[in-house]
Motif scaffolding. Sequence first.
Motif, mmCIF file in Angstrom:
data_model
loop_
_atom_site.group_PDB
_atom_site.id
_atom_site.type_symbol
_atom_site.label_atom_id
_atom_site.label_comp_id
_atom_site.label_asym_id
_atom_site.label_seq_id
_atom_site.Cartn_x
_atom_site.Cartn_y
_atom_site.Cartn_z
ATOM 1 N N LYS A 351 0.800 -1.222 0.000
ATOM 2 C CA LYS A 351 0.000 0.000 0.000
ATOM 3 C C LYS A 351 0.837 1.278 0.000
ATOM 4 O O LYS A 351 0.421 2.303 -0.530
ATOM 5 N N ILE A 352 2.034 1.217 0.588
ATOM 6 C CA ILE A 352 2.851 2.430 0.687
ATOM 7 C C ILE A 352 3.159 2.992 -0.700
ATOM 8 O O ILE A 352 3.340 4.194 -0.865
ATOM 9 N N VAL A 477 3.320 -7.718 9.593
ATOM 10 C CA VAL A 477 4.704 -7.444 9.206
ATOM 11 C C VAL A 477 4.820 -6.078 8.532
ATOM 12 O O VAL A 477 5.748 -5.303 8.808
ATOM 13 N N MET A 478 3.871 -5.777 7.630
ATOM 14 C CA MET A 478 3.964 -4.559 6.835
ATOM 15 C C MET A 478 3.552 -3.308 7.581
ATOM 16 O O MET A 478 3.988 -2.207 7.238
ATOM 17 N N ARG A 479 2.719 -3.433 8.636
ATOM 18 C CA ARG A 479 2.212 -2.252 9.319
ATOM 19 C C ARG A 479 3.326 -1.349 9.863
ATOM 20 O O ARG A 479 3.345 -0.151 9.572
ATOM 21 N N HIS A 484 6.780 3.611 9.188
ATOM 22 C CA HIS A 484 8.072 4.297 9.199
ATOM 23 C C HIS A 484 8.406 4.889 7.829
ATOM 24 O O HIS A 484 8.948 6.000 7.745
ATOM 25 N N LEU A 485 8.057 4.175 6.772
ATOM 26 C CA LEU A 485 8.285 4.721 5.442
ATOM 27 C C LEU A 485 7.389 5.929 5.180
ATOM 28 O O LEU A 485 7.807 6.902 4.541
ATOM 29 N N LEU A 488 8.927 8.791 6.991
ATOM 30 C CA LEU A 488 10.187 9.181 6.366
ATOM 31 C C LEU A 488 9.953 9.990 5.093
ATOM 32 O O LEU A 488 10.597 11.027 4.876
ATOM 33 N N MET A 489 9.014 9.544 4.252
ATOM 34 C CA MET A 489 8.783 10.208 2.962
ATOM 35 C C MET A 489 7.707 11.286 3.022
ATOM 36 O O MET A 489 7.467 11.980 2.031
ATOM 37 N N GLU A 490 7.026 11.398 4.152
ATOM 38 C CA GLU A 490 5.966 12.398 4.346
ATOM 39 C C GLU A 490 4.894 12.254 3.265
ATOM 40 O O GLU A 490 4.636 13.166 2.462
#
Length: 497
Positions: A351-352, A477-479, A484-485, A488-490
Motif C-alpha cells: 500500500k505504501i 509485518v507490513m504495518r 516508518h516509510l 520518512l517520505m511524508e
Amino acid sequence: MMDETDLRQRTKTRNGSEVHSMDCKIKPNEEAIKVTMLKKEVGLISGTCLIVGTMIGSGIFISPKAVLEGTGAVGSCLCVWAACGVLATLGALCYAELGTMITKSGGEYPYLMEGFGPVLAYLFSWTTIFVLKPSSFAIIALSCAEYASAPFYPGCTPPEIISKCLAAAVVLLIVLVNCLSVKLASYVQNFLTAAKLLIIIIIVVSGIVMLAQGNTQNLQDPFKGATTSFGAIGLAFYNGLWAYDGWNQLNFITEELKNPYQNLPLAIVIGIPLVSVCYVLVNVAYFSVITPTELLQSPAVAVTYGDRVLYPLSWVVPLFVVFSTIGAANGTCFTGGRLTYVAGREGHIVKILSYISPKYYTPSPALIFNGILSIFYIIPAEISSLINYFSFAQWVFYGLTALALIVMRFTRPELERPVKVPIIVPAVVVIVSCYLVLAPIIDKPELEYLYCTVFILGGLMFYYPFVYRKFSWTRRVMRPITMHLQLLMEVVPPKSA
C-alpha cells in the motif's frame, strides 16, 4: 504484504506526546481529500508532448541497425518502419476507445481488470512494475549515457563503468524532478520534445538536401538481399516497435488528463502519425550518406550521420540526442510511477506505493521504487537483449488488452464509448501480437523467452497468499514498515472525492 491500514492510528513521539501519523499538518474533511488526490494538470499540448516525447527517444538512434539486420535490405527496412507506424496507430486507436470508456490511470491495468478480472491485471502489474517499466527506463538511460560520453572518446567505445554511472545519474535526476512536481515534469517534457523535434527536422532536411544533390546510390535496387526468415522479420519488427513504444503512455495518466474524452484521442491522432512520418524520413536521410554495411558497423548511427553531413557542427547531434533520450526517460518514469501507484491503490502491491506527497501532489513512493529497480537493471544491462526481452513480454499484454476490448463489446455493452473503433482494428492488433510473440520463438528458440514466461506466471505464487487470501501475518509485518516509510517520505494514503 498487502497492508490495508492507512496508518492514521495514534503514534507516540519521543517526548511521549501523541500525534496522528502524517495527519498532524493536514486539515480535516475537504482539504484532506484535496491534498491526497492527483491533480488534473495535463492538457492537450502536454499530452501530445508526452506521447511524442516518449516515442522519440533512443529507439530511432539505436534501432535502425537492428531493423536492417533483421530485414537485410534498405527497402525492406523502410517498409518495416512504415508498417510499425501503422501498427502503433491501430493499437493507439484501440487504447483511445478503452481510455475514454474506462477513465482510470494505469494503462492496460484497468482494462485487463474490467475485461478478464483481477488475475490477469495482477500479472500485468507484476510484470510491468518489476520488469517492463524499469528495464525500459534503464535502456533509455543507458542510451543517453552512451551518446553523452561518445564525444569524449572519439574512435573508441566509452568505458562501461562511465556509461553505467551516467545512466544511474540520469535515473536519479529524472526521479527527483518527477517527485517534486507534475507541472515541472510536464514543462521538462514539453521542452525536451521541442528539442528532439528540432534535431529530427535537422536530420530530415539535411537528408533531403543530400538526396537532391544525387546521393541516391543506397536507395537503388532497395530490396536486393532482403531476408525471408519468419523469425528475423519478427525481430526486426520488435526493434522497430521498440522505437515506436510510447503510443500508449497517455493511458497511464488518464486521471490527471484534462477533459480525457476529447484530449486523449486528439493527442493520439496528432502524435503518432507525426512520429511515423519522422521515423521513415530519418531513415531515408541516414541512407542518403551511410551505406547499409556502414550502418551495421556504426555504434551510434545519428553521430556517424552528423559527422558526415553537419561538420563542423556535428556536435549538435549527440547533444540533441541526449535531450531526446532524457525526454523519453522522463515520460517513461512519469507513466511508470502511475501504474505502480494504481496497483498499490488496488491492493496488488504494498500500500505504501500508492501513497501521495501532500506537499507536491505526486506519487513519490511509486516513482522512487521504479527508479531503484531501474538502477538495478542498469548494472548488468546489455541493450539489445533488454529490447528483445522487453518486447516479447510487452506484446503479450498489448494483445490481451486488444482482446479485452473485443470481449467487452459483448460483456460490457452498457459502458459509454465516446470513441468506438471498428472491431476489425483490435482483431488485427491481436493477430499481429500473436505473430510478434510466437515468430521469434518458433524460428530461433532462446532461453530468455522461457525465463520471461516463467517470471510472468511466477507472479501467481505471490497473488494467492498476499492478494487473494490476504494473510493476516503479512499485515502485521507490513504495518510498522509502512508507518516508518510513511513518516520518512511524508506521504499520505490516496483519497477519492
